[in-house]
Design a protein around this motif. Structure first.
Motif, short mmCIF file in Angstrom:
data_model
loop_
_atom_site.label_atom_id
_atom_site.label_comp_id
_atom_site.label_asym_id
_atom_site.label_seq_id
_atom_site.Cartn_x
_atom_site.Cartn_y
_atom_site.Cartn_z
N ASP A 42 -19.99 21.27 -19.04
CA ASP A 42 -19.38 22.40 -19.78
C ASP A 42 -18.12 22.89 -19.04
OD1 ASP A 42 -21.37 22.34 -21.64
OD2 ASP A 42 -22.39 24.16 -20.97
N THR A 46 -14.37 22.96 -20.58
CA THR A 46 -13.63 24.23 -20.69
C THR A 46 -12.36 24.16 -19.85
OG1 THR A 46 -15.76 25.34 -20.85
CG2 THR A 46 -13.84 26.74 -20.52
N GLU A 49 -9.67 22.30 -21.60
CA GLU A 49 -9.06 23.13 -22.67
C GLU A 49 -8.08 24.15 -22.09
OE1 GLU A 49 -13.09 22.87 -25.37
OE2 GLU A 49 -12.43 24.85 -24.65
N LYS A 360 -19.94 31.59 -23.05
CA LYS A 360 -18.57 31.14 -23.32
C LYS A 360 -17.58 31.86 -22.40
CE LYS A 360 -15.56 30.30 -27.29
NZ LYS A 360 -14.47 31.28 -27.17
N GLU A 364 -14.92 30.49 -19.39
CA GLU A 364 -13.48 30.72 -19.52
C GLU A 364 -12.92 31.51 -18.33
OE1 GLU A 364 -13.39 30.77 -24.39
OE2 GLU A 364 -13.25 32.68 -23.30
#
Ligand SMILES: Nc1ncnc2c1ncn2[C@@H]1O[C@H](COP(=O)(O)OP(=O)(O)O)[C@@H](O)[C@H]1O
Ligand SMILES: [Mg+2]
Length: 379
Positions: A42, A46, A49, A360, A364
């Motif tokens: 994960d 992330t 991104e 989430k 981030e």
């Protein structure tokens, strides 16, 4: 002219240089490396991104000289981990999963070397232990009111003295996690067996009623299997349908380098458990729903605001007390039946939150703060 073009290329390269974050863990003979693989993949996703290069780095592969390191990349197509060469990281995010691994001399040496190396910033140097946390939080007038009375559990006499003041205690291993080794102790002087000791087993608790403090102490010694313990004032937690609940706050640094709340969740204790951990029969719930049910709408709103501000104060004081720069922590907070907020513990390596929005944001934030650090360093 030619010279100018070359310059531009060089500048272009510098500008497009992606920040590099390595997730640090320890190697493992059977499965390449230890740690939560879903969390790691994960993070890699992330990070990509957010324009980062992200890979898993084992302590063995971490070499502070050199410009390239061996690391593991996750290939989503084949769902496999592959060893590749990666650029030397700007940031190393410590996710070594076990305390005992982090304490190995070779591991400690490398972590220390990272802390002293200006090329790299280490996120989260080590686990906390419960006793240090209380020492740090007691040092400040601002955080002291949220700390239950806590002592090291070293003698029968000391425990006896504590029970005079507090007839309900939690006994917890200093380096414990997930409820392992936790006991509660209740003094009921009117009873024939006045010391009621409950020990957390898998999903339930086992009760011993002891007639004397000597018998109690012997039982505690037997159950604590040589681990160092703290004894702590027990807080009567607020409850929902007769099940106690507490709050889990995730506090992380944000894109401006400031401590911020990434989310607050709630855990309802299993009916037979003395802790709220999900693997011990606890369940996830919505903090607002539980607080409204226990305290009413208006008070619940105030309590949530207070839980947020308290978590920030505590995070700042833990960072100050530890003498190290920290990036994130999760916190277990209790709310007693009178609506007071209490601190139980903080974890330097938060487990995954199951609430999707918190999860989430937590991923981030690592990269938002990471970008902030890289930018500050390049100034
Ligand atoms: N002093 C206390 N009073 C009341 N409940 C407590 C106390 N200390 C711990 N608990 C309960 O036990 C749980 C586990 O304790 P914690 O200190 O977080 O240990 P662990 O490291 O095992 O998670 C807490 O989340 C809380 O529900
Ligand atoms: Mg805990």
């Amino acid at each position: 002219m030619e010279c100018e073009v070359q310059d531009e290329t060089a500048i272009g390269e510098i500008q497009s240089k992606k920040p590099v974050l390595a997730i640090l863990t320890i190697e493992d003979d059977a499965q390449l490396f230890r740690g939560n693989r879903t969390n790691f993949s994960d993070l890699i996703l992330t990070g990509r991104e957010h324009g980062f290069i992200v890979y898993v780095l084992t302590v063995k592969h971490l070499k502070l000289s050199g410009n390239q390191l061996n690391g593991f990349n996750y290939d989503h197509a084949t769902e496999s981990w592959q060893l590749q060469k990666f650029p030397f990281p700007d940031l190393i995010y410590n996710r070594i999963p076990l305390r005992e691994d982090e304490l190995l001399p070779g591991v400690r040496r490398k972590i220390r070397a990272c802390l002293h190396n200006p090329r790299v910033t280490l996120f989260n140097p080590s686990f906390f232990n419960k006793w240090s946390l209380f020492k740090w939080l007691r040092q400040s007038r601002v955080t002291r009111p949220f700390i239950p009375t806590t002592r090291r559990m070293v003698s029968r006499q000391g425990l006896g003295k504590m029970m005079i003041k507090h007839n309900f205690l939690y006994l917890k291993p200093i380096s414990g996690k997930a409820g392992k080794g936790i006991m509660t102790l209740r003094l009921q002087p009117e009873k024939q067996f006045p010391y009621k000791l409950k020990i957390q087993a898998d999903k339930k608790s086992i009760t011993y009623n002891c007639g004397s403090i000597t018998k109690l102490w012997n039982r505690i010694k037997k159950e604590s299997t040589g681990e160092r313990y703290i004894a702590q004032q027990g807080i009567q937690l607020a409850s929902f349908n007769e099940r106690c609940f507490d709050l889990r706050a995730l506090v992380q640094k944000n894109q401006r380098g400031q401590w911020d709340i990434s989310g607050i969740g709630a855990r309802l204790a299993g009916t037979l458990s003395i802790t709220t951990h999900v693997p011990r029969g606890g369940s996830i719930d919505d903090p607002e729903r539980l607080l409204v049910s226990a305290f009413g709408q208006e008070e619940a709103r105030k309590l949530l605001v207070k839980a947020r501000s308290t978590s920030l104060l505590i995070a700042k004081q833990i960072e100050r007390g530890s003498g190290q720069s920290l990036v994130e922590m999760s916190m277990d907070l209790g709310v007693d039946s009178d609506g007071n907020i209490w601190f139980f513990e903080a974890n330097a390596k938060p487990m995954k939150f199951d609430e999707p929005d918190i999860r989430k944001r937590s991923l981030e934030r690592i990269f938002q703060y990471g970008r902030f650090v890289v930018k500050m360093k390049s100034k």
